[in-house]
Design a protein around this motif. Structure first.
Motif, mmCIF file in Angstrom:
data_model
loop_
_atom_site.group_PDB
_atom_site.id
_atom_site.type_symbol
_atom_site.label_atom_id
_atom_site.label_comp_id
_atom_site.label_asym_id
_atom_site.label_seq_id
_atom_site.Cartn_x
_atom_site.Cartn_y
_atom_site.Cartn_z
ATOM 1 N N HIS A 86 0.815 -1.072 -0.068
ATOM 2 C CA HIS A 86 0.019 -0.009 -0.070
ATOM 3 C C HIS A 86 0.893 0.997 0.073
ATOM 4 N N ASP A 119 6.168 1.551 6.842
ATOM 5 C CA ASP A 119 4.562 1.495 6.557
ATOM 6 C C ASP A 119 3.904 2.080 5.181
ATOM 7 N N ASP A 180 4.991 -6.069 4.878
ATOM 8 C CA ASP A 180 4.266 -4.929 5.795
ATOM 9 C C ASP A 180 4.021 -5.220 7.015
HETATM 10 MN MN MN Z 1 1.097 -1.158 6.271
#
Ligand code: MN
Ligand code: BES
Ligand code: MN
Length: 475
Positions: A86, A119, A180
């Motif tokens: 993401h 992240d 992630d």
């Molecule tokens: Mn993440």
């Protein structure tokens, strides 16, 4: 393998400069003012993937933020890997608590700081740079690769699950990989095989039709902040359990082997407690900290708003108060079922003196990925090569909603090959990715792709069988 590794070695500084460019785009998906930055970020990624030599790279518009798709499917006799990541990040606030500006990547003490460093921009970049290293040295990848990047992971959007359902054929793959998540600890590489799910509510409490003077009116009505606090205070019992009928009904108890495996991990409650600056830990009675974090459901209030919060005194009874309530779920709890339990429960305990309204903002399924699979074996071997240590198996407490969709919609199992650190300040000020994990991560990804290729050639028969969900066999 030597050539791609050497390529990484001589290009380290450039890799960091490129990652800094990506971090500089403030792709905060939850912030409506960042819509253009979201698209700019997706476009940056497409341009970057094209420059690496990936095929079919494109920005795909959705009802929400765009999705990025890209592929390299020219390998024969090789498995097809689906890489998900993401590109959206959490809001950077509170800004004043950052040592260096959140969208200006900065290297200090062997760490790269910045919003998204861990992240998920930094972790995603380990794959991009492994891809580059292969394509620039060998001219090919050891696997067929399909890449899906979304921009709504942090804000609970469902565009990517719709995209999966609408593009089953395009996204056909043998295995998915997501970087992630995090190591068990610094210098303790691990492979994550379980994530919690999530149900997140906004709770609004409406009292009087307007703010009121607390002297002239105080004593004659239920203050919405007080009513909300009373409601929230009833959501746990004295043993730290969630006090909601049926909340634990579907929780799959930990098997004794798994419980033992947790207890053998190198964990010290005291170190953890001290690291958090706490006098004492708190949690559900009868469970260890790792059990509470990874295998037990929770309910947390993530935010509370109400009344006057500025400087000095303002004597007012606010007309309204609200809270954000997040529940982390474990197998086999269903987000839909827990959401409706919560709604019923909240309405049953809400006092008649105020009006309580509830809005469910996100839902994510919990997930467990099978350990006995060629993908996990490849990941373990790759981590061993990349970090020169035997990795541990762990679960984690966070959520990655797509893992369950990948399984349900595409029938694909996911390998969670994360390179963050638990102390990496994810979602907080001074988020970072350690440089040794970043570069070790690139090396690990290089090995992972190669291992998948070898395992596919060697055990093709079992490979294909085990990934299609039939009885897994040891290879
Ligand atoms: Mn993440
Ligand atoms: N990368 C995290 C989840 C994570 C972190 C998993 C560390 C394992 C270890 C992800 O970006 C995240 O923050 N997810 C959200 C999802 C939610 C909005 C449904 C979360 O867990 O709060
Ligand atoms: Mn996150």
């Amino acid at each position: 393998m030597d050539q791609p590794l050497a390529y990484v070695h001589v290009n380290k500084d450039r890799f960091l400069a490129e990652l800094a460019e990506l971090i500089a785009i403030p792709s905060v998906s939850t912030d409506p003012d960042r819509r253009d930055d979201m698209r700019r970020c997706a476009e940056w990624l497409v341009a970057h993937l094209r420059s690496l030599g990936m095929d079919g790279s494109r920005v795909i518009s959705t009802g929400g933020h765009p999705i990025v798709y890209s592929e390299w499917c020219r390998a024969q006799d090789a498995p097809t890997l689906l890489l998900y990541g993401h590109y959206d990040v959490q809001p950077p606030d509170p800004l004043e608590q950052w040592t260096s500006p959140p969208f200006q990547a900065s290297v200090r003490d062997g760490n790269l700081y910045g919003r998204g460093a861990m992240d998920d921009k930094g972790q995603l970049f380990t794959h991009f740079k492994a891809i580059e290293a292969y394509l620039r040295t060998a001219g090919r990848l050891p696997v067929n690769l399909k890449i899906v990047l979304e921009g709504e992971e942090e804000s609970g959007g469902d565009s990517v699950s719709v995209f999966l359902a609408d593009h089953k054929h395009l996204l056909e793959a043998d295995l998915a990989v997501i970087s992630d998540s995090a190591f068990f600890a610094e210098d303790v590489p691990s492979l994550c095989y379980g994530l919690r799910g999530n149900v997140y509510f906004q709770v609004d409490v409406q009292g009087p039709s307007r703010d009121l003077h607390s002297g002239l009116f105080g004593g004659s009505l239920h203050n919405p902040i007080q009513a909300l606090s009373e409601i929230l205070a009833q959501l746990h019992d004295r043993e730290g359990r969630v006090a909601m009928d049926g909340f634990y009904d579907d929780v799959l108890p930990l098997a004794s082997e798994e419980r033992e495996a947790f207890s053998r991990l190198p964990w010290k409650d005291d170190d953890y407690r001290r690291g958090l600056g706490l006098a004492e830990l708190y949690g559900e009675a009868g469970f260890s900290t790792l059990e509470r974090l990874w295998a037990r459901p929770t309910l947390e209030c993530c935010g509370i708003i109400g009344g006057y919060t500025g400087e000095g005194v303002k004597s007012v009874i606010p007309s309204h108060a609200s809270a954000k309530v997040s529940m982390r779920l474990v197998p086999n709890q269903s987000p839909a079922k827990i959401a409706s339990l919560f709604e019923h429960h909240m309405h049953s305990i809400a006092p008649r003196t105020v009006r309580v309204t509830l809005r469910c903002l996100t839902r994510a399924e919990p997930s467990i990925v099978p350990l006995d699979s060629p993908g996990v074996r490849a990941a373990v071997a790759a981590l061993r090569e990349g970090f020169h240590k035997e990795p541990l198996f762990q679960r984690d407490g966070g959520s990655i909603p797509i893992v369950a969709s990948l399984k349900h919609t595409l029938g694909v199992d996911t390998v969670l090959l994360g390179f963050g650190l638990p102390e990496g300040n994810e979602h907080a000020p001074d988020e970072f990715l350690s440089l040794s994990n970043f570069f070790g991560g690139i090396g690990t990804v290089l090995h992972f792709y190669q291992e998948l290729h070898s395992s596919f050639l060697e055990y093709r028969h079992r490979w294909v069988r085990s990934i299609s969900g039939m009885s897994a066999q040891k290879g």
